[in-house]
Design an enzyme around this catalytic site. Sequence first.
Site, PDB file in Angstrom:
ATOM      1  N   CYS A  40     -13.641 -98.540 -10.697  1.00  0.00           N
ATOM      2  CA  CYS A  40     -12.598 -99.554 -10.775  1.00  0.00           C
ATOM      3  C   CYS A  40     -12.879-100.679  -9.778  1.00  0.00           C
ATOM      4  O   CYS A  40     -13.462-100.457  -8.721  1.00  0.00           O
ATOM      5  CB  CYS A  40     -11.229 -98.936 -10.487  1.00  0.00           C
ATOM      6  SG  CYS A  40      -9.860-100.110 -10.686  1.00  0.00           S
ATOM      7  N   ASP A  42     -10.754-102.091  -8.012  1.00  0.00           N
ATOM      8  CA  ASP A  42      -9.775-101.986  -6.923  1.00  0.00           C
ATOM      9  C   ASP A  42     -10.466-102.053  -5.549  1.00  0.00           C
ATOM     10  O   ASP A  42     -11.439-101.337  -5.301  1.00  0.00           O
ATOM     11  CB  ASP A  42      -9.027-100.639  -7.074  1.00  0.00           C
ATOM     12  CG  ASP A  42      -7.807-100.554  -6.180  1.00  0.00           C
ATOM     13  OD1 ASP A  42      -7.959-100.697  -4.938  1.00  0.00           O
ATOM     14  OD2 ASP A  42      -6.698-100.338  -6.697  1.00  0.00           O
ATOM     15  N   ARG A  44      -9.735-100.913  -2.831  1.00  0.00           N
ATOM     16  CA  ARG A  44      -9.650 -99.695  -1.999  1.00  0.00           C
ATOM     17  C   ARG A  44     -10.661 -98.630  -2.416  1.00  0.00           C
ATOM     18  O   ARG A  44     -10.666 -97.538  -1.853  1.00  0.00           O
ATOM     19  CB  ARG A  44      -8.229 -99.112  -2.101  1.00  0.00           C
ATOM     20  CG  ARG A  44      -7.155-100.051  -1.573  1.00  0.00           C
ATOM     21  CD  ARG A  44      -5.780 -99.612  -2.035  1.00  0.00           C
ATOM     22  NE  ARG A  44      -5.642 -99.703  -3.493  1.00  0.00           N
ATOM     23  CZ  ARG A  44      -4.534 -99.371  -4.157  1.00  0.00           C
ATOM     24  NH1 ARG A  44      -3.485 -98.886  -3.507  1.00  0.00           N
ATOM     25  NH2 ARG A  44      -4.488 -99.493  -5.477  1.00  0.00           N
ATOM     26  N   HIS A  96      -9.617 -93.558 -10.193  1.00  0.00           N
ATOM     27  CA  HIS A  96      -8.876 -93.227  -8.967  1.00  0.00           C
ATOM     28  C   HIS A  96      -7.396 -93.087  -9.287  1.00  0.00           C
ATOM     29  O   HIS A  96      -6.869 -93.779 -10.160  1.00  0.00           O
ATOM     30  CB  HIS A  96      -9.113 -94.282  -7.878  1.00  0.00           C
ATOM     31  CG  HIS A  96      -8.533 -95.628  -8.187  1.00  0.00           C
ATOM     32  ND1 HIS A  96      -7.354 -96.074  -7.633  1.00  0.00           N
ATOM     33  CD2 HIS A  96      -8.951 -96.620  -9.002  1.00  0.00           C
ATOM     34  CE1 HIS A  96      -7.089 -97.293  -8.093  1.00  0.00           C
ATOM     35  NE2 HIS A  96      -8.042 -97.646  -8.926  1.00  0.00           N
ATOM     36  N   CYS A  99      -4.144 -95.926  -9.977  1.00  0.00           N
ATOM     37  CA  CYS A  99      -4.834 -97.103 -10.521  1.00  0.00           C
ATOM     38  C   CYS A  99      -3.824 -98.067 -11.165  1.00  0.00           C
ATOM     39  O   CYS A  99      -3.105 -97.697 -12.089  1.00  0.00           O
ATOM     40  CB  CYS A  99      -5.869 -96.670 -11.556  1.00  0.00           C
ATOM     41  SG  CYS A  99      -6.817 -98.054 -12.229  1.00  0.00           S
TER      42      CYS A  99
HETATM   43 ZN    ZN Z   1      -7.929 -99.026 -10.441  1.00  0.00          ZN
END
Ligand code: ZN
Length: 206
Positions: A40, A42, A44, A96, A99
């Site tokens: 992803c 993302d 993080r 994750h 998400c």
């Molecule tokens: Zn995500």
Amino acid sequence: MLENLKANNQAWARAKKQVDPGFFSRLVNQQSPEYLWIGCADSRVPANEIVGLDPGEMFVHRNVANLTPPSDANYLSVLQYAVEVLKVKHVLVVGHYGCGGVRAAVENTSHGLIDHWLSPIRDLAHEKRHELGVIGDEQARLDRLCELNVIRGVRNVASNPFITSAWDRGDDIAVHGWVYSLANGLVSDLNVSVRSRDEFAELFLD
Ligand code: ZN
């Protein structure tokens, strides 16, 4: 502008060279990563950092909600290059928990273009509505959908002609499904690894 990032970069490059003076000159000449990470976007979930790998050690593709749409030219180009040129040994599909993409996919509000991108997750949630429907807690239900999205990703990658052709050539390449926890920094193996057409059939075709 962005002076802090430039300063960080200089410090990082200096520290790398201090530990290993040949580090950058080696990487200039070639990359030979053993892993392809499909994860992803993302912020993080920083791929290399999570698994402790240096530059040059992992080929990385990231998009919103770690999708593997069989018609996406970006993902397909990455997969082909990783399999046929870099000859990676492992493809990791990594989702994750928590998400935002997975959550947005099943929300009853409109988000614009991203809703189009996320439509495979909406379809998946519909397909698995009976399994998901018995999970009372909303967060737990979304977490399970994150896992199902990874498993679907493994199925997509492992049935892709770039991968099946590699197996037919005798290449040693495996596809794995993991989920990362933002809460504790740990990945869980969903135990859906596939190393051959037979393993694919065993896992997905019965
Ligand atoms: Zn995500």
